[in-house]
Design an enzyme around this catalytic site. Sequence first.
Site, PDB file in Angstrom:
ATOM      1  N   HIS A   3     -83.331   5.902  25.052  1.00  0.00           N
ATOM      2  CA  HIS A   3     -82.480   6.100  23.886  1.00  0.00           C
ATOM      3  C   HIS A   3     -82.457   4.832  23.043  1.00  0.00           C
ATOM      4  O   HIS A   3     -82.520   3.721  23.574  1.00  0.00           O
ATOM      5  CB  HIS A   3     -81.058   6.460  24.324  1.00  0.00           C
ATOM      6  CG  HIS A   3     -80.951   7.781  25.004  1.00  0.00           C
ATOM      7  ND1 HIS A   3     -80.327   8.864  24.437  1.00  0.00           N
ATOM      8  CD2 HIS A   3     -81.403   8.199  26.210  1.00  0.00           C
ATOM      9  CE1 HIS A   3     -80.392   9.892  25.265  1.00  0.00           C
ATOM     10  NE2 HIS A   3     -81.047   9.507  26.351  1.00  0.00           N
TER      11      HIS A   3
ATOM     12  N   ASP B 110     -86.133  17.759  32.263  1.00  0.00           N
ATOM     13  CA  ASP B 110     -86.040  16.617  31.350  1.00  0.00           C
ATOM     14  C   ASP B 110     -87.325  16.513  30.526  1.00  0.00           C
ATOM     15  O   ASP B 110     -87.756  15.425  30.138  1.00  0.00           O
ATOM     16  CB  ASP B 110     -85.787  15.321  32.123  1.00  0.00           C
ATOM     17  CG  ASP B 110     -85.255  14.188  31.245  1.00  0.00           C
ATOM     18  OD1 ASP B 110     -84.848  14.468  30.096  1.00  0.00           O
ATOM     19  OD2 ASP B 110     -85.276  13.029  31.694  1.00  0.00           O
TER      20      ASP B 110
END
Length: 377
Positions: A134, A267
């Site tokens: 992120h 994921d």
Amino acid sequence: MSLTLSDARIVTPEGTHDGWLTIEDGRITHVGHGPAPRDGHSLGGRYVTPGFVDIHNHGGAGGSFPAGDHDGARSAIALHERHGTTTMVASLVTAALDDLETAASSLADLCDDGLLAGLHFEGPYISRARCGAHDPALLREPSPREFERLVKAGRGHVRMLTIAPELPGALDTVRAAREQGVIAALGHSDAGYEQTLAGIEAGGSVATHLFNAMPPLGHRAPGPVAALLEDDRVTVELVNDGVHVHPAMLRLAVRAAGPGRTALITDAMAATGMGDGSYVLGTMRVDVAGGVARLAEGGSIAGSTLTMDAAVRRAVRDVGLSLPEAVRAASLTPARVLGLDGEIGSIAAGKAADLVVLSGDLEVAGVMKRGRWTVEP
């Protein structure tokens, strides 16, 4: 229209039996043992499992859910369905608040159409120390009022929020999420044991990809892993791609939590089904080599190229789960997390006819969604 599937090895949470099932108007009406009472579509002794349920998925087939693009999202959904996932939550990653709102509003259209089961905000309320793939420049302190903006953008389809419980405002945001019917998942966190317990007490009920993006299990400092594994209120996600988690640790987690609290997730990101190369996840550039996705700068793992059928095969072959245990972790347990276990997640009369046909070596041979073959066996 009625359809009977015969000569099947039916996988249920209780075990596997030779039998048959009938489907009418998109629903399972009967599940039987032994030979079918009438001629049907013979599956030749192959396994039949419930459709897989993926509660943490960023895309595939070149499409990325964080981009909010309909065509790309549809391509990703279709790819994962071919690999047995009949119910999917679209996961977004950390981005500017306006961009998250725009992506959520766009993907809500696909939720309205029944193509997605909801939206998951993985960020921006996560730890800078454990942010993984992120963008650290876009992380924010949790705010119940701000999160309400994101919920409104999702038009009733926001199902999950990943949040680091140690951040200022996190516990209030967890409580606010639960009040709005959103699952609070604890993860991407640098929390200690006691801080994680506080997050659970506030309403956290899922561990976002257990072991990954959190402090490791320690015998003097047990950290979040111990808190999440030992609490019966928490379902733990696991990325079973052979990269994120060693099979021994996955085995340990399943033994601690049990199949009923273990949810296999992919994921997955845009590179899934596409091969090696350069991709984008949110604002971050990702290089995929040998099927492993890592940030171009820093090398952090950046999602996966996993599909759920591969996760199930690996759970049986490498981890040592029985097929019913592996299938439960890929279907009934995540369905229960979403509150959909009365509708999907297992093979039982009255449930939706979302089914996967697996060969003897656990390769997908057929996929049915609401009584219609999308991959004909």
